[in-house]
Design an enzyme around this catalytic site. Structure first.
Site, PDB file in Angstrom:
ATOM      1  N   HIS A 106       0.829  -1.198   0.000  1.00 35.72           N
ATOM      2  CA  HIS A 106       0.000   0.000   0.000  1.00 35.72           C
ATOM      3  C   HIS A 106       0.865   1.250   0.000  1.00 35.72           C
ATOM      4  CE1 HIS A 106      -2.775  -2.982   2.281  1.00 35.72           C
ATOM      5  NE2 HIS A 106      -2.835  -3.160   0.980  1.00 35.72           N
ATOM      6  N   LEU A 107       1.383   1.575  -1.171  1.00 38.16           N
ATOM      7  CA  LEU A 107       2.082   2.843  -1.379  1.00 38.16           C
ATOM      8  C   LEU A 107       1.147   3.795  -2.101  1.00 38.16           C
ATOM      9  CD1 LEU A 107       4.553   0.500  -1.758  1.00 38.16           C
ATOM     10  CD2 LEU A 107       5.832   2.631  -1.724  1.00 38.16           C
TER      11      LEU A 107
END
Length: 587
Positions: free
Chosen positions: A516-517
């Site tokens: 989750h960037l």
């Protein structure tokens, strides 16, 4: 370069956001749409015989090949960046469906104040409490505006859960700190594994408010509005890094592709590595004329299109914008430009590891089975006297403990890490070990950003994306506080030997955190501070839409998939209801 006949819409990326956009536009218009996916197709039934932990979970069969394309990393702009040769801290998917094929299916909503984090923090704590080098900004959209799209996304997925704030009324058993819901979840919560029940009961006894993870993996048979029926979860423990062998987990291939196969105006092309978005200037604006890519045979191809949708993963979206020179690249020194700014990575930390006398039956589980507390999420608690802002969820997840990756954790009393003593202890504690974890917000900072690496290139000779990223004291202090809370719950759960997690140090690319960037093409109300508008329309090129988590100006503690699906639906509505009627900037 071979030029193909023009299409109405070209979509770069065949994951959740790209295929969802294709489905929405294909069902509601007669537009000719092509989806370009660099990976290969997924065979129907491929996952039925593919539950091989070594192949999928250790050797990362479904992930991007770092030998052909990777990123470089440094902690600050005075350092030289080096390529990440082996993916570890995040795992971008490859092939049709992308990371949506190997996700866990945890689908919470973002808290309402995430969307106006700068304004809400200033209002409550004043300008002086903001970190000196922050780059916080509001999203240009409110939770209330997005709530109907959250409902649509949850209905599409068939989300299972317990509402905690139903039309303004707190609901027992749900997350009472969540934003107001206009209706309940489509399905009741998943079953509660033994470990999750221990956490739930311990947290409640301490005065906290535990709730089951919102789960896209169904608790019952479910048929969504598109007529796609999925069975309930079998709790086999093979979710993360795997496709679902029975189809209980919603994936782009089992949820969206069946609908797309009925839409004759949509074409999916695989093996297409997009390299550039072509564009031409027109006054102060640009117009994207199409997409150039390398096909499976190695030939360079140009696909003209009237509308282009950039729908790849966060880092790839950003890289394509920078390679295509669409918009001004962000410069942290002058603070000018926007493309590449606001890089964030969800803070994921093992708060406390604990050991039990009794077995936990950890071999059974689901990617979304678990319990969490929201008592320390966002600004649900007072930060006036704390050395950090924001927060996150303390949680236990019962994913299913597979033997290769999860073997070898032993109590601190075992001093050796090899040999007969260690082996005996590892076998004894394999099904008696648990982790109380923490998922937290990551604030955006001026010094955390993406640009093109001046040295390293990919197999096509294009510059790699360079990440400049490190944690700050805000995140380190937040993790220290949450580790204490995790240890408190762990003790109440009856753990006999509790090992608190190490302090959060420098950002590292060695151990897995999450995929989750966020950031790089952030949304906002002004082109001076954002790349795209609240409709995800590029400020400088009105016929370009950039969807996915690259649009998030900051990271909420929640996993991003549900929010990016909701935003994609909202963008599709704007294209159909506004842009097609009057092409140009959507007011």
């Amino acid at each position: 370069m071979k030029t193909l006949p023009a299409v109405d819409v070209a979509i770069a990326g065949g994951g959740w956001s790209g295929l969802l956009m294709a489905k929405e536009l294909g069902a509601r218009t007669a537009l000719k749409i092509v989806v370009l996916e660099r990976g290969g197709p997924r065979a129907r039934g491929e996952y039925l015989s593919g539950m091989d932990e070594l192949d999928y979970a250790v050797r990362l069969r479904m992930m991007q090949d770092a030998s052909g394309e990777t990123v470089t990393l440094r902690h600050h702009s005075r350092q030289k960046a080096f390529p990440i040769r082996q993916l570890a801290s995040f795992l971008p998917g490859s092939g049709v469906g992308g990371a949506g094929e190997h996700w866990n299916g945890i689908t919470p909503r973002f808290l309402p104040d995430v969307f106006r984090v700068l304004s809400s923090t200033r209002e409550k704590y004043g300008e002086a409490r903001l970190p000196e080098d922050h780059r916080l900004q509001d999203w240009g959209i409110t939770y209330e505006e997005l709530e109907p799209y959250y409902v649509r996304a949850e209905t599409l997925l068939g989300t299972a859960g317990q509402a905690g704030n139903l039309r303004g009324s707190p609901m027992a058993g749900g997350n009472i700190f969540e934003g107001e819901r206009s209706g309940p979840f489509p399905l009741p919560p998943q079953k509660t594994p033994y470990l999750s029940a221990l956490f739930r009961d311990a947290a409640k006894s301490l005065g906290f408010h535990p709730y089951p993870h919102p789960s896209a993996i169904g608790s019952k048979v479910y048929t969504n509005p598109d007529g796609i029926t999925r069975p309930p979860c079998s709790y086999c423990g093979f979710c993360e890094r795997f496709g679902c062998m029975i189809g209980a987990k919603p994936q782009p291939t089992n949820l969206l592709l069946p609908v797309l196969s009925r839409q004759t105006n949509v074409e999916l092309r695989t093996g297409c590595s997009v390299r550039r978005l072509a564009h031409e200037s027109s006054g102060n604006d640009s117009r994207v004329t199409g997409v150039s890519y390398i096909d499976g045979s190695g030939e360079e191809v140009f696909q003209p299109a009237d509308i282009v949708v950039l729908a790849s993963w966060t880092l790839n979206n950003t890289r394509l914008l920078l390679l295509s020179q669409l918009g001004a690249a962000y410069d942290p020194e002058s603070r000018r430009g926007t493309a590449g700014s606001n890089l964030t990575h969800q803070v994921s930390h093992a708060g406390a590891t604990l050991f039990f006398d009794q077995p936990l039956n950890r071999f059974m589980g689901s990617g979304s089975a678990g319990f969490a507390i929201g008592d320390f999420d966002g600004d649900a608690f007072d930060h006036a006297k704390l050395p950090f802002l924001r927060g996150g969820t303390v949680m236990v997840s019962s994913y299913g403990s597979r033997p290769i990756q999860n073997f070898g954790t032993v109590p601190a009393s075992v001093k050796t890490r090899w040999g007969s003593e260690w082996k005996k202890a590892a076998i004894e504690h394999y099904d008696r070990t648990a982790t109380v974890g923490f998922l937290g917000e990551h604030l955006s900072y001026r010094g955390n950003f993406m640009d093109l690496d001046p040295v390293y290139k990919d197999r096509f000779g294009d510059p790699l994306l360079r990440m400049t990223l490190d944690w700050r004291d805000n995140e380190r202090n937040m993790v220290a506080f949450m580790t204490g809370k995790a240890a408190e719950i762990a003790r109440q759960m009856g753990g006999k030997d509790i090992i608190p997690a190490r302090p959060l140090g420098r950002y590292n690319a060695v151990s897995y955190q999450t995929t989750h960037l966020q950031g790089g093409a952030v949304m906002g109300s002004s082109p001076e501070t954002s790349v795209v508008s609240p409709y995800l329309q590029h400020w400088k090129a009105p016929n370009l839409f950039v969807v996915g988590a690259s649009s998030f100006p900051n990271n909420g503690s929640a996993n991003p998939t549900l929010t990016l699906l909701a935003l994609t639906m909202r963008s599709a509505d704007a294209i159909v209801g506004k842009y097609l009627k009057k092409p140009g900037r959507i007011g």
